[in-house]
Structure formats: structure tokens, C-alpha cells
Design a protein around this motif. Sequence first.
Motif, PDB file in Angstrom:
ATOM      1  N   MET A   1      46.651 -11.800 -21.944  1.00 56.49           N
ATOM      2  CA  MET A   1      47.851 -10.981 -21.861  1.00 56.49           C
ATOM      3  C   MET A   1      47.847 -10.135 -20.584  1.00 56.49           C
ATOM      4  SD  MET A   1      50.662 -10.093 -23.376  1.00 56.49           S
ATOM      5  CE  MET A   1      51.831  -8.763 -23.476  1.00 56.49           C
ATOM      6  N   LEU A   2      46.692  -9.484 -20.322  1.00 49.71           N
ATOM      7  CA  LEU A   2      46.585  -8.653 -19.127  1.00 49.71           C
ATOM      8  C   LEU A   2      46.731  -9.480 -17.856  1.00 49.71           C
ATOM      9  CD1 LEU A   2      46.056  -5.883 -17.906  1.00 49.71           C
ATOM     10  CD2 LEU A   2      43.609  -6.361 -18.068  1.00 49.71           C
ATOM     11  N   ARG A   3      46.137 -10.669 -17.868  1.00 43.80           N
ATOM     12  CA  ARG A   3      46.228 -11.546 -16.703  1.00 43.80           C
ATOM     13  C   ARG A   3      47.670 -11.956 -16.449  1.00 43.80           C
ATOM     14  NH1 ARG A   3      42.971 -17.314 -16.039  1.00 43.80           N
ATOM     15  NH2 ARG A   3      43.768 -17.809 -13.945  1.00 43.80           N
ATOM     16  N   ARG A   4      48.400 -12.230 -17.512  1.00 45.97           N
ATOM     17  CA  ARG A   4      49.797 -12.628 -17.362  1.00 45.97           C
ATOM     18  C   ARG A   4      50.633 -11.480 -16.803  1.00 45.97           C
ATOM     19  NH1 ARG A   4      54.562 -12.446 -20.247  1.00 45.97           N
ATOM     20  NH2 ARG A   4      55.928 -14.233 -19.947  1.00 45.97           N
ATOM     21  N   LEU A   5      50.359 -10.255 -17.274  1.00 42.19           N
ATOM     22  CA  LEU A   5      51.106  -9.107 -16.778  1.00 42.19           C
ATOM     23  C   LEU A   5      50.814  -8.841 -15.304  1.00 42.19           C
ATOM     24  CD1 LEU A   5      50.846  -6.615 -19.780  1.00 42.19           C
ATOM     25  CD2 LEU A   5      52.798  -7.997 -19.083  1.00 42.19           C
ATOM     26  N   LEU A   6      49.540  -8.976 -14.913  1.00 42.21           N
ATOM     27  CA  LEU A   6      49.178  -8.781 -13.508  1.00 42.21           C
ATOM     28  C   LEU A   6      49.847  -9.832 -12.619  1.00 42.21           C
ATOM     29  CD1 LEU A   6      45.374  -7.890 -13.810  1.00 42.21           C
ATOM     30  CD2 LEU A   6      47.273  -6.345 -13.285  1.00 42.21           C
ATOM     31  N   THR A   7      49.887 -11.079 -13.101  1.00 38.55           N
ATOM     32  CA  THR A   7      50.557 -12.139 -12.349  1.00 38.55           C
ATOM     33  C   THR A   7      52.042 -11.850 -12.196  1.00 38.55           C
ATOM     34  OG1 THR A   7      48.950 -13.741 -13.188  1.00 38.55           O
ATOM     35  CG2 THR A   7      50.986 -14.611 -12.239  1.00 38.55           C
ATOM     36  N   ARG A   8      52.643 -11.379 -13.301  1.00 36.38           N
ATOM     37  CA  ARG A   8      54.071 -11.047 -13.252  1.00 36.38           C
ATOM     38  C   ARG A   8      54.329  -9.877 -12.307  1.00 36.38           C
ATOM     39  NH1 ARG A   8      58.574 -10.658 -12.611  1.00 36.38           N
ATOM     40  NH2 ARG A   8      60.336 -10.708 -14.065  1.00 36.38           N
ATOM     41  N   ALA A   9      53.414  -8.909 -12.289  1.00 36.55           N
ATOM     42  CA  ALA A   9      53.569  -7.770 -11.387  1.00 36.55           C
ATOM     43  C   ALA A   9      53.473  -8.200  -9.925  1.00 36.55           C
ATOM     44  CB  ALA A   9      52.527  -6.704 -11.708  1.00 36.55           C
ATOM     45  N   LEU A  10      52.588  -9.158  -9.630  1.00 38.44           N
ATOM     46  CA  LEU A  10      52.464  -9.655  -8.261  1.00 38.44           C
ATOM     47  C   LEU A  10      53.729 -10.380  -7.819  1.00 38.44           C
ATOM     48  CD1 LEU A  10      48.772 -10.956  -8.224  1.00 38.44           C
ATOM     49  CD2 LEU A  10      49.680  -8.921  -7.088  1.00 38.44           C
ATOM     50  N   TYR A  11      54.390 -11.057  -8.764  1.00 42.55           N
ATOM     51  CA  TYR A  11      55.626 -11.758  -8.425  1.00 42.55           C
ATOM     52  C   TYR A  11      56.739 -10.793  -8.029  1.00 42.55           C
ATOM     53  CZ  TYR A  11      53.767 -16.167 -10.236  1.00 42.55           C
ATOM     54  OH  TYR A  11      53.027 -17.304 -10.443  1.00 42.55           O
ATOM     55  N   THR A  12      56.649  -9.549  -8.485  1.00 43.95           N
ATOM     56  CA  THR A  12      57.707  -8.590  -8.169  1.00 43.95           C
ATOM     57  C   THR A  12      57.607  -8.056  -6.745  1.00 43.95           C
ATOM     58  OG1 THR A  12      56.386  -6.729  -8.986  1.00 43.95           O
ATOM     59  CG2 THR A  12      57.806  -7.859 -10.583  1.00 43.95           C
ATOM     60  N   LEU A  13      56.442  -8.161  -6.125  1.00 40.55           N
ATOM     61  CA  LEU A  13      56.271  -7.614  -4.772  1.00 40.55           C
ATOM     62  C   LEU A  13      57.194  -8.282  -3.751  1.00 40.55           C
ATOM     63  CD1 LEU A  13      52.389  -7.128  -4.660  1.00 40.55           C
ATOM     64  CD2 LEU A  13      54.169  -5.446  -5.167  1.00 40.55           C
ATOM     65  N   PRO A  14      57.295  -9.625  -3.708  1.00 41.69           N
ATOM     66  CA  PRO A  14      58.247 -10.221  -2.762  1.00 41.69           C
ATOM     67  C   PRO A  14      59.692  -9.814  -3.033  1.00 41.69           C
ATOM     68  CG  PRO A  14      56.694 -11.868  -3.569  1.00 41.69           C
ATOM     69  CD  PRO A  14      56.509 -10.658  -4.407  1.00 41.69           C
ATOM     70  N   VAL A  15      60.025  -9.581  -4.308  1.00 38.26           N
ATOM     71  CA  VAL A  15      61.388  -9.162  -4.640  1.00 38.26           C
ATOM     72  C   VAL A  15      61.680  -7.787  -4.047  1.00 38.26           C
ATOM     73  CG1 VAL A  15      62.970  -8.630  -6.530  1.00 38.26           C
ATOM     74  CG2 VAL A  15      61.380 -10.550  -6.749  1.00 38.26           C
ATOM     75  N   LEU A  16      60.727  -6.881  -4.208  1.00 37.43           N
ATOM     76  CA  LEU A  16      60.909  -5.543  -3.650  1.00 37.43           C
ATOM     77  C   LEU A  16      60.993  -5.580  -2.123  1.00 37.43           C
ATOM     78  CD1 LEU A  16      58.467  -3.436  -5.856  1.00 37.43           C
ATOM     79  CD2 LEU A  16      60.951  -3.516  -5.974  1.00 37.43           C
TER      80      LEU A  16
END
Length: 305
Positions: A1-16
Amino acid sequence: MLRRLLTRALYTLPVLWLVVSVVFLLIHLVPGDPILQMLGEVAPATDVAATRHAYGLDEPLGRQYLNYWKGVVHADLGPSLRFNQSVSSLILHRYPYTLQLTVAALFIAILISVPAGVRSAQRPGRWDDKLLSVTSLFGLSFPNFALGPILILFFSIKFGLLPVSGSGSFAHLVLPAITMGGSLAAILTRMVRTSMLEELGQDYIRTARAKGLTERTVVYRHALRNAMLPVLTVLGLQFGALLAGAIVTEKIFSWPGIGRLTIDAIGNRDYFLVQGCILAIGLTYVLVNLLTDVLYSVANPRIRQ
């Protein structure tokens, strides 16, 4: 679960990065000189040049872009050209108002849509189902900039029940929250109805009824919990629409939030303030979508597997 959340958080960086970059470029392409607007058209050329140099606006666009990102990394969004304050302090002062309005609108939308959607799904084709369908269609077709003045006309001017504009009390929050939450309630009502109709036809619902459970328990404890999964996704997406709608709603009701601040900054060609407001809205939108993923995982154990 934590790994999935960290991966999802990394995906948001290019969006920002993309959001901030596009806003930075677009605001610099808008015609008009913010320094001339601040000092006046008759200001001496030496004063204009000195002020432009003080704010770093005389440097090449690429250098300004790098300087801006250095400030973002250090939580320094620059000075406001109009208010003579730091952008960070202005946003921190206005952000709670926008958050309060958005959460209130979201609460109103959920409070209306869930009972209405469940009721409509329990009685498909009946008079109340048709009435709710027509009402939701009307809500979808009525924009915020039209609903807001109508609410002011009736509840503030004609009946004198609520204040016209401003903030400071719960009464000031009612009309703008209803204005923003009305259209979202119409969308969610349709979503809840469709999802509930699908769940009420499942085998586990028939099994629950065969066990002798009350209809209320079957509908709200079993069917509604599974029916809310797609609704959670829509809520996360619509939160961004609420933030966008807050810009218009805050202007109509003179609500002192980020939306109104953004409009004023655009009108004043306040580069740093516009960028800071858009960055705050983008960060909020990304964070809400991340939170939606977490709630979706909690509500649906299959995703955690």
C-alpha cells in the motif's frame, strides 16, 4: 500500500511541473506591462527601469523561470507587485477561506445527492424518480454565475434572510456554498442512482434479503458501500471543478478566497501572485486526488491486494 502511494505521489511531480510552467509562460505572454500599470503610464523611464530590475523582470525569460523555481523550492513565491506583500503570506491568509467554501459545497452536494440517488434507485420509473431526474438535469444546466445572482436576489434582497456578500459568519457561507454545491449535487445524484441500480441487482443483495435483513440494512450497509466506489472517483475529479468554480463564486459573493485573489492578480498583471495562486490550487487538486486513491483503496480491498 505504501509503495503504491509513493509511486502515485511521484507521478504527480510532472503534473505540477507542467502546471507551473504553463502558467509561467502564459502570464508572460499576456499583453501589458505590470510595472507601468503599477507606477502609471507617465512614470519616468528611470523609475520604470529601476522597478523592473528590483523585481527581476528585466532578466531573460529563461533566467526568470529558473529563479522562480528556486524560490518555489525554498517556499518563497516572490513579492506581490500590487499588494507589496509576499505571495506566500497572501495565499496563507486567503487559502482557509477557499478551503472552507469548497468543503461546505462538497458537504452540501453529498448531503443532497446520496439520499436522492438512493431514493431514485429504489423506485425506478416512479414519479419521484422522474422528478429527481428532471431536477438533476436542471441543476446540470444551470451555471454558477447565473445561480449566484438569483440566490442573492431572492434570499438576500427580497426576503432579507442572508447577507449579500462578504464573510465572517456562517450566514455568509450559505449562499456561495449552495451555489457551488448545486451543480455537483446534480452530477453525484445521477452517479449514485446508476451505481445503486447496478448493485441492487447483484446476487449478494438477493442473498441478504433472503436472510431476512431489513431493507434499510440491505440498501445502506451493503449496496451503498459498494455503490460509493465510483462516486469517490468522481468526487476527487470534481473537487478540482469546485476550485475552478470558486473563482467565479468568490467574485460574485465577494468571498475573500484564493479565487477572488486570482482574478484581482490577473487584472493587475501581478505575475508572482498569479503563479502562486495557481500553484496552490494545483497542489490542492493533486493532494485531493492522492487522498481519493487512498480512500478508494480503503473502500475496495481488492486494490490493496
